[in-house]
Design an enzyme around this catalytic site. Structure first.
Site, short mmCIF file in Angstrom:
data_model
loop_
_atom_site.label_atom_id
_atom_site.label_comp_id
_atom_site.label_asym_id
_atom_site.label_seq_id
_atom_site.Cartn_x
_atom_site.Cartn_y
_atom_site.Cartn_z
N GLU A 35 37.98 137.47 -15.12
CA GLU A 35 37.20 136.80 -14.08
C GLU A 35 36.93 137.75 -12.92
O GLU A 35 37.67 138.71 -12.70
CB GLU A 35 37.92 135.55 -13.58
N ALA A 150 38.13 122.41 -10.55
CA ALA A 150 37.28 122.25 -11.73
C ALA A 150 37.83 122.98 -12.94
O ALA A 150 37.39 122.73 -14.07
CB ALA A 150 35.86 122.74 -11.42
N ASP A 151 38.80 123.89 -12.71
CA ASP A 151 39.40 124.62 -13.84
C ASP A 151 39.97 123.66 -14.88
O ASP A 151 39.87 123.91 -16.09
CB ASP A 151 40.52 125.54 -13.35
N LYS A 168 49.43 128.54 -8.28
CA LYS A 168 50.01 128.91 -6.99
C LYS A 168 50.83 127.75 -6.43
O LYS A 168 50.54 126.58 -6.67
CB LYS A 168 48.90 129.31 -6.02
#
Length: 312
Positions: A35, A150-151, A168
């Site tokens: 990414e 949205a992941d 995280k």
């Protein structure tokens, strides 16, 4: 004369592949998507440009072809050359999730892709897995804010294996794992029974399944892909032991960071960059070193799994 703007027709390949990536896919070789948001928005300059080269080299060192993903000049690209990596790391790129891809393409914009957008473009290109730092998830207080990355939804409908270091610690880890279960997205711990917490090796929550080799991870992914086509999976690897952020420092920075977000009213896609900057500044660079170490390790693991997939 009409004052309406003329219609602009854009003809682009979705997505455009670099020569190395296209050749590897055509020959059945191993490819790992990377990414670009971590480069454009997650790491400061000039470390981000150095990291771009280091991550791609880590993938190559383990026998796979790296494919950094971004949108440049309105064209979704899977695989970037050195000049394109310079642009990604140079700043002024939009942060693109899946919902933003069509807008960026239609307007001819430059954008860095999040986990969700990277997964979508990787899957469209036929790349079966990608490496990142941390997965997005359910934010604390989501019962009131509805702030959910949205992941998670993207993984539920995108057939890609994501190699990451969990999520995280700012997130609601338990709720994140619950959503992944609801969406039938399997979560595998690599060499661990604990779900990683990005800067910390253990988030305090267990993983449902464990694998201990790239071959096992590849075997699970093949079976999952066949039985649940179009649904992604998570392979969660803890940060290397020697690079884990000190627990006391982590907890202090997290408490301060959460207070800072509330004080400044920071929400949505601006949360992660703000938190990373606070951790970096407050830890005298220690969090940045941890971040780079875990992403590098994930790139290497993804490459090894990609090679196992290609060899199977």
């Amino acid at each position: 004369m009409s004052s309406m703007m003329p219609h602009v027709s854009r003809s682009v390949s979705f997505p455009a592949l670099s020569r190395d990536v296209a050749d590897a896919l055509a020959s059945g070789g191993a490819v790992v998507a990377l990414e670009s948001t971590i480069l454009a928005h997650g790491l400061p300059a000039p470390q981000n440009r150095d990291a771009a080269d280091e991550l791609e080299e880590e993938v190559r060192a383990h026998g796979a072809v790296p494919a950094t993903v971004a949108v440049l000049d309105g064209v979704p690209r899977v695989g970037l050359n050195a000049a394109e990596l310079d642009r990604v790391c140079g700043g002024d790129l939009d942060k693109l999730s899946v919902r933003d891809l069509g807008v960026a393409v239609g307007l001819g914009r430059d954008g860095a892709t999040t986990v969700a957008a990277t997964a979508a473009l990787a899957a469209a290109a036929g790349v079966p897995l990608f490496a990142t730092g941390g997965l997005g998830g359910v934010h604390r207080g989501a019962r009131d804010t509805w702030d959910v990355s949205a992941d998670l939804a993207a993984l539920a409908r995108t057939g890609v294996l994501v190699v990451c270091s969990g999520v995280k610690s700012i997130l609601d880890v338990a709720a994140t794992l619950e959503v992944l279960e609801t969406e039938s997205v399997p979560v595998l711990g690599y060499g661990t029974d604990a779900f990683p917490g990005f800067y910390r090796r253990d988030s305090g929550h267990a993983v449902p399944w464990r694998v201990d080799s790239p071959a096992e991870a590849a075997a699970v992914w093949r079976a999952h892909r066949d039985l649940s086509p179009g649904v992604g999976a998570v392979l969660a690897q803890p940060v290397p032991v020697d690079d884990e952020l000190d627990a006391a420092l982590h907890d202090r920075l997290l408490t301060e960071g959460l207070a800072l977000l509330a004080e400044r009213g920071i929400t949505g896609k601006d949360v992660t960059p703000a938190l990373l900057e606070h951790f970096h500044a407050g830890s005298d660079g220690a969090s940045l070193r941890t971040n780079l170490a875990l992403v590098r390790a994930n790139a290497g693991l993804a490459a090894r799994v990609a090679v196992a997939l290609a060899g199977g």
